[in-house]
Design an enzyme around this catalytic site. Structure first.
Site, PDB file in Angstrom:
ATOM      1  N   LYS A  32      -5.382  -8.334   1.740  1.00 30.41           N
ATOM      2  CA  LYS A  32      -6.780  -8.322   0.965  1.00 30.41           C
ATOM      3  C   LYS A  32      -6.773  -7.540  -0.248  1.00 30.41           C
ATOM      4  O   LYS A  32      -7.574  -7.904  -1.192  1.00 30.41           O
ATOM      5  CB  LYS A  32      -7.619  -7.777   2.074  1.00 30.41           C
ATOM      6  CG  LYS A  32      -7.495  -6.199   2.298  1.00 30.41           C
ATOM      7  CD  LYS A  32      -8.740  -5.753   3.314  1.00 30.41           C
ATOM      8  CE  LYS A  32      -8.092  -4.525   3.803  1.00 30.41           C
ATOM      9  NZ  LYS A  32      -8.221  -3.370   3.292  1.00 30.41           N
ATOM     10  N   THR A  33      -6.004  -6.364  -0.190  1.00 27.72           N
ATOM     11  CA  THR A  33      -5.808  -5.613  -1.428  1.00 27.72           C
ATOM     12  C   THR A  33      -5.195  -6.479  -2.695  1.00 27.72           C
ATOM     13  O   THR A  33      -5.651  -6.319  -3.901  1.00 27.72           O
ATOM     14  CB  THR A  33      -5.168  -4.361  -1.339  1.00 27.72           C
ATOM     15  OG1 THR A  33      -5.250  -3.697   0.119  1.00 27.72           O
ATOM     16  CG2 THR A  33      -5.069  -3.365  -2.529  1.00 27.72           C
ATOM     17  N   ASP A 219     -14.443  -2.455  -0.305  1.00 25.57           N
ATOM     18  CA  ASP A 219     -13.556  -2.728   0.664  1.00 25.57           C
ATOM     19  C   ASP A 219     -13.718  -2.093   2.061  1.00 25.57           C
ATOM     20  O   ASP A 219     -14.654  -1.361   2.399  1.00 25.57           O
ATOM     21  CB  ASP A 219     -12.329  -1.939  -0.004  1.00 25.57           C
ATOM     22  CG  ASP A 219     -10.876  -2.208   0.909  1.00 25.57           C
ATOM     23  OD1 ASP A 219     -10.907  -3.048   1.547  1.00 25.57           O
ATOM     24  OD2 ASP A 219      -9.956  -1.567   0.666  1.00 25.57           O
ATOM     25  N   GLU A 220     -13.134  -2.460   3.184  1.00 26.91           N
ATOM     26  CA  GLU A 220     -13.644  -1.896   4.360  1.00 26.91           C
ATOM     27  C   GLU A 220     -14.822  -2.073   4.943  1.00 26.91           C
ATOM     28  O   GLU A 220     -15.590  -1.028   5.240  1.00 26.91           O
ATOM     29  CB  GLU A 220     -13.034  -0.591   4.715  1.00 26.91           C
ATOM     30  CG  GLU A 220     -11.707  -0.098   4.352  1.00 26.91           C
ATOM     31  CD  GLU A 220     -10.723  -0.568   5.533  1.00 26.91           C
ATOM     32  OE1 GLU A 220     -11.328  -1.491   6.269  1.00 26.91           O
ATOM     33  OE2 GLU A 220      -9.488  -0.417   5.331  1.00 26.91           O
ATOM     34  N   GLN A 257     -11.937  -4.650  12.808  1.00 29.18           N
ATOM     35  CA  GLN A 257     -11.381  -3.373  12.416  1.00 29.18           C
ATOM     36  C   GLN A 257     -12.405  -2.248  12.588  1.00 29.18           C
ATOM     37  O   GLN A 257     -12.196  -1.572  11.808  1.00 29.18           O
ATOM     38  CB  GLN A 257     -10.495  -3.497  11.380  1.00 29.18           C
ATOM     39  CG  GLN A 257      -9.190  -3.989  11.738  1.00 29.18           C
ATOM     40  CD  GLN A 257      -8.246  -4.259  10.644  1.00 29.18           C
ATOM     41  OE1 GLN A 257      -7.648  -2.992  10.342  1.00 29.18           O
ATOM     42  NE2 GLN A 257      -8.015  -5.342   9.869  1.00 29.18           N
ATOM     43  N   ARG A 617      -0.644  -2.292  12.920  1.00 25.39           N
ATOM     44  CA  ARG A 617      -0.175  -1.459  11.908  1.00 25.39           C
ATOM     45  C   ARG A 617       1.405  -1.742  11.933  1.00 25.39           C
ATOM     46  O   ARG A 617       2.202  -1.367  11.020  1.00 25.39           O
ATOM     47  CB  ARG A 617      -0.299   0.343  12.278  1.00 25.39           C
ATOM     48  CG  ARG A 617      -1.517   0.843  12.219  1.00 25.39           C
ATOM     49  CD  ARG A 617      -2.379   0.173  10.952  1.00 25.39           C
ATOM     50  NE  ARG A 617      -2.974  -0.985  11.207  1.00 25.39           N
ATOM     51  CZ  ARG A 617      -3.608  -1.565  10.338  1.00 25.39           C
ATOM     52  NH1 ARG A 617      -3.423  -1.297   9.181  1.00 25.39           N
ATOM     53  NH2 ARG A 617      -4.531  -2.572  10.652  1.00 25.39           N
TER      54      ARG A 617
END
Length: 774
Positions: A32-33, A219-220, A257, A617
């Site tokens: 996504k980044t 973001d997030e 998330q 992770r």
DNA sequence: ACGCCGACCGTCCGA
DNA sequence: CGGTCGGCGT
């Protein structure tokens, strides 16, 4: 070939999206980044958007920094004009410019949790509320929730009509807010909701930023709360050159998330995005590039137990990889011992891999302690994120309180913190009189101090107060000199207060050294700040604000080579080749708070999302573990294996016996606590535990593959004898030379205690210490 | 005014 | 178990 050819079709669609709202549902590790940064590049290069009109919002400084770096790499000219920043810094920046219209001064201070508590104590004392009955934390969290929902004290009071308890809360909220303002201070929640208040009451300010930020990326997004959402949506309603309202809002998130409900995150923000913006385009990124297929499948299986999610299924082209392992250890102590040993083994066996490839993740910060102990023993370099924030240390808070006093005299919490630190003989009785005087005369605490000679009943203390005031005033006046730097100020402050000398006089030698080292670090940080800010003016307010807004993960760097330990919350957004996810016990993870909550279903779903975050992770290997017995709050607890483990299908999981005999005498930590006594140890056996959740499992899956062996076999004669003994002089690679004071035979190794000439006494395992006899 | 000590207590997660 | 707070003695 253009930079966009490396993207997969969905990523490409997201990057090439033109105008209008865009929701990118980006699964863990789906790049996504990359999409965000490429999209920024696309807007600038292909759509001729002025970089100045782009705003990218993140939650942590680390995320902002990373995005900034990656944007700089792919955007050529003008990248520095893109505003990439956290919600909090962005809002502070806006407020520094416009807050006077809300009746605060521009030099406002930011209160952290401790400051909030101190202020709340004053409020409760003033309102004569017994803190034994209702704890201040309850008030603070109620106020925080109210602010997250943009509920003002007045609205709160209206809602409270007829409910005595709520009215009390409303009263506290109003008084708390009044005092914040009197101190010219904002708490964390204020930073966001005061900005919203500004936008809603000051058209000019709002329009200024609406015109400026034509393209907004978040973001997030799943972690935004109501206030943050309002902030974004106000900002993202600009009017274009045709007079139409545009919502060039691109949000990226993953509902799976969402792990910050406790701090107000509203999952509806992401779930209802399409209803809020009917013309929104929704793009799902479902290909994972991070993890092995085994790890990803385990993650998918766990999260599938949640309801009310956006439909999606992550997949990967990566190879299957090693199976996920699960081990149940005897206790937390053994868990830490085995995991750290395993890390050391892997590094010894594999030259490719280094400490930085390993992460140990847990639910609560308290779990880090045992690991730290073991890592030191094995001389493994490590970094613990988050247990004690640098800026929460006493000496740092004291120094910062001095700086805050100089910067913002209205901040009474800061003034009260340092008025008698170091000891100046100004006592509680005196302070109460000053406080009363301040309230009577409607002035700040600091201003009252300046009138000390006019306050009745202060007596001898008045002269002491006067010298404190002149100390602050002289430091303050120095700051006006053009050649006088903030570092100069800090050094002079330390000298004039005698703070360091006081530490040396009153503290143990070792803690004094630690504290002074911390102060030195603060000086370096301040110097660094001044250097970095040379173009803009490096203001004291600016430094204090930067300091108030750092998160612990922000200081995590990839270049340092050490094992990283942190909570699952801190781990979000990070990735590691090898992940140890420990403490998988019902009551620890999921926490007992969630199990016993009013609506456990919802709370446990949040814990499950946290578990999903943890699993995803891992890139290469994932090792899960639990302990049968765990020391918690001074007593041994027996928890059964976490339900999340049972949600991973058996074929994905390699279940390991702990391979560990009874605790060794030298490692026995629970003293006489009868771990095995039937009476004191009520827990269900591990076999029962798992059966309760999975019927497909054989009843003996947790029994050791090899039957448990008696301890003496391990401690027995199969250890190679050491070539040194008690009294011998040995050398250690890090600690230098020392004399062996004891050798204890442990399970698989000797535990050796050495008194080093320079490093003091250390306990270590012979196998890892690699001691050489001299 | 201040330091020491014992009682109490209570817990997650964090910008 | 560890930190915090209030009481008491100096």
């Amino acid at each position: 070939m253009s930079i966009y050819d490396t993207l997969n079709p969905e990523q490409k669609r997201a990057v090439l999206h033109d105008r209008g709202p865009l929701l990118i549902l980006a699964g863990a590790g789906s790049g996504k980044t990359r999409v965000l940064t490429h999209r920024i590049a696309y807007l600038i290069d292909e759509r001729e958007v002025n970089p100045y009109q782009i705003l990218a919002l993140t939650f942590t400084n680390k995320a902002a920094r990373e995005m900034r770096e990656r944007v700089d790499k792919i955007v050529g000219y003008g990248a520095e004009n893109i505003w990439v920043s956290t919600f909090h810094s962005t809002c502070v920046r806006i407020l520094r410019r416009f807050i006077e219209t809300l009746g605060y001064e521009r030099s406002f201070t930011i209160y952290d949790t401790d400051d909030q508590k101190a202020l709340m104590r004053e409020v409760l004392k003033y309102l004569e509320i017994d803190t034994k009955k209702i704890k201040e934390r309850a008030f603070l969290s109620a106020i925080s929730s109210a602010k997250d929902e943009l509920i003002t004290p007045e609205e709160y009071a209206l809602n409270a009509a007829g409910d005595y308890n709520k009215q009390k809360y409303a009263q506290v909220y109003a008084e708390y807010q009044r005092r914040l303002k009197a101190n010219n201070a904002l708490d964390f929640d204020d930073i966001i909701c005061k900005t919203v208040e500004l936008f809603e009451t000051n058209r000019e300010a709002l329009q200024y930023y609406q015109r400026r930020f034509r393209y907004i990326m978040v973001d997030e997004y799943q972690d935004t709360n109501t206030a943050q959402f309002r902030f974004i949506s106000l900002l993202a309603s600009s009017v274009n050159e045709f007079g139409e309202t545009e919502h060039n809002l691109c949000v990226v998130g993953d509902d799976d998330q969402s792990i910050y409900k406790f701090r107000g995150a509203n999952i509806r923000n992401i779930l209802d995005f399409e209803q809020l913006y009917p013309d929104a385009v929704v793009i799902k990124l479902e290909q994972n590039y991070r993890s092995t297929a085994s790890i990803l499948e385990a993650a998918n299986e766990v999260i599938a137990n949640n309801r009310g999610r956006k439909e999606k299924k992550l997949w990967t082209a990566n190879e299957k990889g090693a199976p996920v392992t699960f081990t149940q250890y005897e206790n937390d102590y053994e868990e830490a011992n085995r995991i750290t040993a395993s890390i050391a083994d892997k590094i010894a066996a594999n030259p490719e891999c280094s400490y930085r490839d390993f992460a140990i993740l847990y639910r609560t910060n308290a779990q880090s302690r045992v690991f730290e102990e073991k890592l030191i023993l094995k001389s493994i370099p490590y970094k613990i994120i988050g247990s004690i924030n640098f800026y929460q240390r006493k000496e740092i808070k004291d120094i910062l309180a001095y700086l805050k006093t100089i910067d913002n005299g209205l901040d009474s919490i800061a003034v009260k913190r340092i008025i008698n630190t170091p000891k100046r003989g100004i006592g509680l009785a005196t302070l109460d009189r000053v406080e009363a005087y301040a309230e009577r005369n409607m002035m700040s605490f600091y201003d009252a101090l300046r009138h000390a000679e006019h306050i009745d009943g202060i007596g001898r203390a008045a002269s002491k107060i006067m010298s404190f005031v002149s100390l602050i005033e002289s430091l303050k006046s120095n700051l006006a000199r053009p050649d006088y730097s903030l570092t100069d100020l800090l050094n002079e402050l330390l000298e004039a207060t005698g703070y360091i000398r006081d530490i040396q006089d009153t503290e143990e030698e070792e803690t004094a050294a630690d504290r002074i080292a911390n102060i030195d670090e603060l000086i370096s940080k301040l110097a660094l700040y001044e250097e970095a800010a040379e173009t803009e003016d490096a203001s004291l307010s600016g430094f204090l604000e930067e300091v108030a807004l750092v998160a612990d993960v922000d200081n995590l760097t990839e270049d340092a080579n050490h094992v990283v330990l942190m909570t699952l919350h801190s781990a979000k957004g990070l990735e590691f080749p090898y992940v140890y996810l420990c403490g998988l016990e019902d009551g620890v993870f999921p926490s007992y708070m969630s199990i016993n909550a009013e609506n456990p279903e919802a709370e446990i779903e949040e814990e499950r999302r946290l578990c999903y975050v943890g699993i995803t992770r891992a890139m290469q290997e994932l090792h899960l573990s639990a302990a049968r017995a765990r020391m918690l709050r001074g007593e041994t607890q027996y928890n059964r294996t976490s339900r999340f483990v049972a949600e991973i299908p058996r074929y994905l999981l390699n279940i390991c016996g702990s391979g560990k005999p009874a605790p060794l005498a030298s490692e026995q930590r629970y003293g006489s606590s009868p771990i095995r006594s039937a009476k004191a140890a009520p827990p269900v056996s591990s076999t029962e535990t798992i059966q309760r959740y999975t019927n497909a499992l054989p009843s003996n899956i947790f029994e050791k593959k090899a039957p448990e062996r008696p301890a003496k076999q391990f401690g027995g004669g199969n250890l190679a004898p050491l070539d040194y003994g008690v009294g011998d002089t040995v050398s250690h690679i890090k600690f230098g030379t020392g004399i062996v004071t004891s050798v204890v035979q442990g399970g698989r190794d000797y535990e050796v205690t050495v008194d080093f000439a320079s490093a003091g006494t250390k306990k270590m395992l012979a196998g890892f210490a690699k001691l050489k006899k001299l």
